[in-house]
Design a protein around this motif. Structure first.
Motif, PDB file in Angstrom:
ATOM      1  N   GLY A 196     -18.909 -50.360  12.621  1.00 45.81           N
ATOM      2  CA  GLY A 196     -18.735 -50.940  13.954  1.00 45.81           C
ATOM      3  C   GLY A 196     -17.544 -50.375  14.696  1.00 45.81           C
ATOM      4  N   THR A 197     -16.540 -49.915  13.960  1.00 43.48           N
ATOM      5  CA  THR A 197     -15.349 -49.350  14.604  1.00 43.48           C
ATOM      6  C   THR A 197     -15.177 -47.870  14.296  1.00 43.48           C
ATOM      7  N   LYS A 198     -15.742 -47.414  13.171  1.00 41.04           N
ATOM      8  CA  LYS A 198     -15.602 -46.008  12.797  1.00 41.04           C
ATOM      9  C   LYS A 198     -16.806 -45.560  11.985  1.00 41.04           C
ATOM     10  N   THR A 199     -17.020 -44.273  11.976  1.00 45.38           N
ATOM     11  CA  THR A 199     -18.116 -43.692  11.211  1.00 45.38           C
ATOM     12  C   THR A 199     -17.626 -43.312   9.820  1.00 45.38           C
ATOM     13  N   LEU A 200     -18.391 -43.684   8.822  1.00 44.75           N
ATOM     14  CA  LEU A 200     -18.067 -43.356   7.438  1.00 44.75           C
ATOM     15  C   LEU A 200     -19.050 -42.282   6.973  1.00 44.75           C
ATOM     16  N   ASP A 201     -18.514 -41.121   6.600  1.00 43.49           N
ATOM     17  CA  ASP A 201     -19.373 -40.019   6.174  1.00 43.49           C
ATOM     18  C   ASP A 201     -19.904 -40.267   4.769  1.00 43.49           C
ATOM     19  N   GLY A 202     -21.173 -39.880   4.563  1.00 39.78           N
ATOM     20  CA  GLY A 202     -21.805 -40.021   3.264  1.00 39.78           C
ATOM     21  C   GLY A 202     -21.738 -38.739   2.454  1.00 39.78           C
ATOM     22  N   LEU A 203     -22.384 -38.754   1.310  1.00 36.92           N
ATOM     23  CA  LEU A 203     -22.322 -37.654   0.361  1.00 36.92           C
ATOM     24  C   LEU A 203     -22.856 -36.349   0.949  1.00 36.92           C
ATOM     25  N   GLN A 204     -23.941 -36.407   1.697  1.00 37.30           N
ATOM     26  CA  GLN A 204     -24.529 -35.191   2.254  1.00 37.30           C
ATOM     27  C   GLN A 204     -23.529 -34.448   3.132  1.00 37.30           C
TER      28      GLN A 204
ATOM     29  N   THR B 119     -13.231 -48.452  -4.618  1.00 41.76           N
ATOM     30  CA  THR B 119     -12.442 -49.343  -3.764  1.00 41.76           C
ATOM     31  C   THR B 119     -11.386 -50.082  -4.579  1.00 41.76           C
ATOM     32  N   ASP B 120     -11.721 -50.448  -5.827  1.00 41.70           N
ATOM     33  CA  ASP B 120     -10.793 -51.192  -6.676  1.00 41.70           C
ATOM     34  C   ASP B 120      -9.570 -50.347  -7.021  1.00 41.70           C
ATOM     35  N   ALA B 121      -9.792 -49.046  -7.229  1.00 42.11           N
ATOM     36  CA  ALA B 121      -8.685 -48.133  -7.545  1.00 42.11           C
ATOM     37  C   ALA B 121      -8.047 -47.571  -6.279  1.00 42.11           C
ATOM     38  N   ASN B 122      -8.586 -47.967  -5.127  1.00 37.46           N
ATOM     39  CA  ASN B 122      -8.059 -47.517  -3.828  1.00 37.46           C
ATOM     40  C   ASN B 122      -8.074 -45.987  -3.718  1.00 37.46           C
ATOM     41  N   THR B 123      -9.183 -45.383  -4.155  1.00 39.04           N
ATOM     42  CA  THR B 123      -9.330 -43.933  -4.070  1.00 39.04           C
ATOM     43  C   THR B 123     -10.524 -43.600  -3.186  1.00 39.04           C
ATOM     44  N   THR B 124     -10.438 -42.482  -2.493  1.00 36.68           N
ATOM     45  CA  THR B 124     -11.506 -42.024  -1.614  1.00 36.68           C
ATOM     46  C   THR B 124     -11.791 -40.554  -1.902  1.00 36.68           C
ATOM     47  N   PRO B 125     -12.964 -40.062  -1.525  1.00 38.28           N
ATOM     48  CA  PRO B 125     -13.266 -38.642  -1.754  1.00 38.28           C
ATOM     49  C   PRO B 125     -12.306 -37.731  -0.983  1.00 38.28           C
ATOM     50  N   LYS B 126     -12.023 -36.561  -1.566  1.00 36.99           N
ATOM     51  CA  LYS B 126     -11.207 -35.573  -0.866  1.00 36.99           C
ATOM     52  C   LYS B 126     -11.983 -35.049   0.346  1.00 36.99           C
ATOM     53  N   ARG B 127     -11.256 -34.812   1.437  1.00 32.97           N
ATOM     54  CA  ARG B 127     -11.889 -34.292   2.647  1.00 32.97           C
ATOM     55  C   ARG B 127     -11.230 -32.988   3.064  1.00 32.97           C
ATOM     56  N   VAL B 128     -11.987 -32.155   3.747  1.00 36.78           N
ATOM     57  CA  VAL B 128     -11.518 -30.832   4.145  1.00 36.78           C
ATOM     58  C   VAL B 128     -11.081 -30.852   5.611  1.00 36.78           C
ATOM     59  N   TYR B 129      -9.896 -30.271   5.855  1.00 34.27           N
ATOM     60  CA  TYR B 129      -9.367 -30.138   7.216  1.00 34.27           C
ATOM     61  C   TYR B 129      -9.028 -28.668   7.470  1.00 34.27           C
ATOM     62  N   ALA B 130      -8.799 -28.346   8.708  1.00 41.79           N
ATOM     63  CA  ALA B 130      -8.383 -26.984   9.074  1.00 41.79           C
ATOM     64  C   ALA B 130      -6.867 -26.907   9.068  1.00 41.79           C
TER      65      ALA B 130
ATOM     66  N   ALA C 223      -3.668 -29.752  12.282  1.00 41.86           N
ATOM     67  CA  ALA C 223      -3.029 -29.801  13.598  1.00 41.86           C
ATOM     68  C   ALA C 223      -2.664 -31.240  13.954  1.00 41.86           C
ATOM     69  N   ALA C 224      -1.589 -31.394  14.664  1.00 38.39           N
ATOM     70  CA  ALA C 224      -1.133 -32.721  15.075  1.00 38.39           C
ATOM     71  C   ALA C 224      -2.244 -33.436  15.844  1.00 38.39           C
ATOM     72  N   GLY C 225      -2.418 -34.700  15.536  1.00 39.39           N
ATOM     73  CA  GLY C 225      -3.435 -35.481  16.223  1.00 39.39           C
ATOM     74  C   GLY C 225      -4.803 -35.416  15.578  1.00 39.39           C
ATOM     75  N   THR C 226      -4.946 -34.642  14.504  1.00 38.40           N
ATOM     76  CA  THR C 226      -6.242 -34.570  13.815  1.00 38.40           C
ATOM     77  C   THR C 226      -6.540 -35.923  13.177  1.00 38.40           C
ATOM     78  N   PRO C 227      -7.676 -36.529  13.511  1.00 36.63           N
ATOM     79  CA  PRO C 227      -7.981 -37.848  12.939  1.00 36.63           C
ATOM     80  C   PRO C 227      -8.347 -37.741  11.464  1.00 36.63           C
ATOM     81  N   GLN C 228      -8.034 -38.768  10.722  1.00 38.69           N
ATOM     82  CA  GLN C 228      -8.404 -38.793   9.309  1.00 38.69           C
ATOM     83  C   GLN C 228      -9.901 -39.022   9.176  1.00 38.69           C
ATOM     84  N   LYS C 229     -10.531 -38.226   8.337  1.00 40.52           N
ATOM     85  CA  LYS C 229     -11.965 -38.376   8.109  1.00 40.52           C
ATOM     86  C   LYS C 229     -12.212 -39.581   7.201  1.00 40.52           C
ATOM     87  N   GLN C 230     -13.161 -40.404   7.602  1.00 41.34           N
ATOM     88  CA  GLN C 230     -13.478 -41.614   6.852  1.00 41.34           C
ATOM     89  C   GLN C 230     -14.722 -41.385   5.998  1.00 41.34           C
TER      90      GLN C 230
END
Length: 525
Positions: A161-169, A332-343, A358-365
């Motif tokens: 509802g507030t952000k998009t959560l990327d799936g495995l694909q 979620t219990d271990a408070n870990t999330t998948p690694k994400r790739v940035y430029a 780069a500054a201002g790059t949003p964190q991928k969810q």
């Protein structure tokens, strides 16, 4: 002033007779109640010293009834757990068989393997959300929380509802893209100037793990060698660069070898052999030209094609299981999330570190697939313990993120998202690369500390509960016999006593009646 009441000589005897009659009547009442109720006494006080034994036995029987109820609940859990995990074993085995059969087939059906794995992955995820009606089986101590997110969200992402959560694909595709690079060459830069005899190779700036990228991406240029004397080589290691110089014409059979290291430190080797003529589609030979510069051009073209082929097959098949393994390690219990790739803002290459973007790059969810309790696999069974006897317990806990289950899920996902589409270039090589990566992951269903071992744990627990149920039933029968012997009145014995008492009471009434009519006149007459 107190006075002594008068005393008649026959009053004692009359009073005593009355007391005896009342006692007999009371006994008659007690025996009548015993005959009608079947109980020795209506109160525990009436049992005398045996009441302690009766109360103790009743408490033990009550506890055994509780254990029986617990066993019924736990047996349901064991059966459901065994069924669910057997489903995971079954789909892993089926997918592995499909892969191996495909390797033996002359015409690879990549789409069949891809579809089978995807369907089986959905089935496995669904099985891991099994509940016994009140508690989820595969969430450890978090039995009230659905342990596994919905399969659709896991695979394709969702929105809260507030952000998009990327799936495995999406996460897999981004990892593959980051590794093979925008030019499809594993981020290896290859430079050749027309009509020259020199070819330069250089690995990408993110090829090795560093504080800048938090991981490795693409190929490392590990070693370059050439047989014969026609081609000179400046070694690649440790600089990650190499230069090939065609100083003369190679002879047929001369080879040029490039060894590449993948991000997980495994290696792949490209070997090109000099030949008088080469098929356009060949990825293992290069043509000896009319001049050294022609030979250099032919070598350059074939080397470029071979590197891109290795990137689209071996490197892509390597990136996919790394992404799926990392995805299914999150919790979620271990408070870990998948690694994400940035430029990377400095190098332009990929990085796992948001701080380097780069500054201002949003964190991928990302979707976090596992929502149950996390912990060491060795503590998983103990997360749900059932008391099935006074000193007997069984452990029936399980977690959907146990290592063997994670491995199977990662293997299924590797086939589902790593297998090339039908008709794609080099599909045979890509199929083999994906099969080689997925097979050891899928093997966790029955090798090592496997899913099948968890099934065995549940089956053994079920057998122990059946034994405990039998032992409890025997003990309960013995205790019930003890209670019945104390509390239950024998119908035959009570009836006999009752008849005897009635006879005695009747005789007492008759004698009392006769005595009551006796007088001095009657006595003298």
């Amino acid at each position: 002033m107190t006075t002594i009441p008068p005393f008649a000589a026959g009053s004692y005897t009359a009073s005593r007779n009355t007391s005896q009659l009342l006692a007999l009547k009371s006994q008659l009442s007690d025996l009548t109640n015993q005959l009608s109720s079947g109980l020795t006494s209506q109160t525990y006080g009436g049992l005398g010293g045996a009441r302690t034994t009766a109360l103790s036995a009743q408490a033990s029987i009550s506890a055994l009834n509780g254990y029986s109820s617990v066993i019924d609940t736990a047996q349901t859990r064991a059966k459901l757990g065994t069924t669910s995990l057997s489903q995971v074993v079954s789909v892993a085995s089926a997918t592995n068989s499909t892969l191996q059969n495909g390797l033996q087939s002359t015409s690879l059906d990549t789409q069949a393997a891809k579809s089978t794995a995807l369907n089986n992955l959905n089935a496995a995820l669904d099985a891991l959300n099994q509940s016994d009606g009140s508690v989820y089986l595969f969430g450890g101590k978090k039995g009230s929380t659905q342990p596994v997110a919905d399969a659709g969200a896991i695979l394709y992402g969702t929105s809260d509802g507030t952000k998009t959560l990327d799936g495995l694909q999406t996460i897999v595709q981004q990892q593959v893209d980051a590794d093979i690079g925008p030019n499809g060459d594993g981020r290896v830069t290859q430079t050749y100037v027309a009509n020259s005899t020199t070819i330069s190779l250089a690995e990408g700036p993110s090829a090795r793990v560093s504080a800048q990228n938090g991981g490795a991406f693409g190929f490392q240029l590990t070693d370059v060698k050439a047989s014969g004397t026609a081609i000179g080589v400046t070694p690649a290691s440790p600089s990650g660069q190499a230069t090939l110089s065609v100083n003369g014409q190679p002879v047929q059979g001369d080879t040029m070898t490039v060894k590449l290291t993948l991000p997980d430190n495994t290696t792949t080797t490209i070997t090109l052999t000099a030949a008088a003529a080469t098929a356009p589609t060949s990825s293992t030979t290069f043509t000896i030209g009319a001049t050294p510069s022609d030979t250099a051009k032919n070598l350059n073209d074939k080397l470029s094609a071979a590197i891109k082929n290795a990137a689209s097959t071996t490197l892509s098949a390597n990136a996919t299981p790394r992404a799926t393994t990392d995805f299914f390690a999150a919790s979620t219990d271990a408070n870990t999330t998948p690694k994400r790739v940035y430029a990377d803002a400095t190098t332009g290459g990929p990085t796992y570190l948001l701080a380097k973007a780069a500054a201002g790059t949003p964190q991928k969810q990302s979707v976090v697939w596992y929502q149950g309790e996390s912990g060491l696999d060795s503590t998983a069974r103990a997360s749900q313990t059932y008391q099935v006897g006074s000193s007997a317990t069984v452990q029936l806990g399980a977690r959907a993120n146990e290592a063997s289950i994670q491995s199977v899920l990662s293997g299924l996902a590797t086939v589902a998202f790593g297998m090339p589409t039908a008709g794609s270039a080099n599909s045979a090589q890509a199929y083999q690369a994906v099969a080689a990566a997925a097979t050891p992951m899928l093997a966790a269903y029955n090798t090592g500390n496997s899913v099948q071992n968890i099934v065995t744990d549940f089956s053994l627990a079920s057998a122990r509960m059946s034994s405990a149920q039998t032992a409890n039933a025997a003990q309960q029968s013995t205790l019930q016999d003890t209670v019945d012997g104390i509390e239950q009145a024998s119908t035959e014995e009570v009836a006999t006593k009752l008849l005897d008492l009635q006879t005695r009471l009747q005789a007492s009434y008759q004698i009392t009646s006769s005595l009551s009519k006796l007088s001095l006149v009657n006595y003298l007459s």
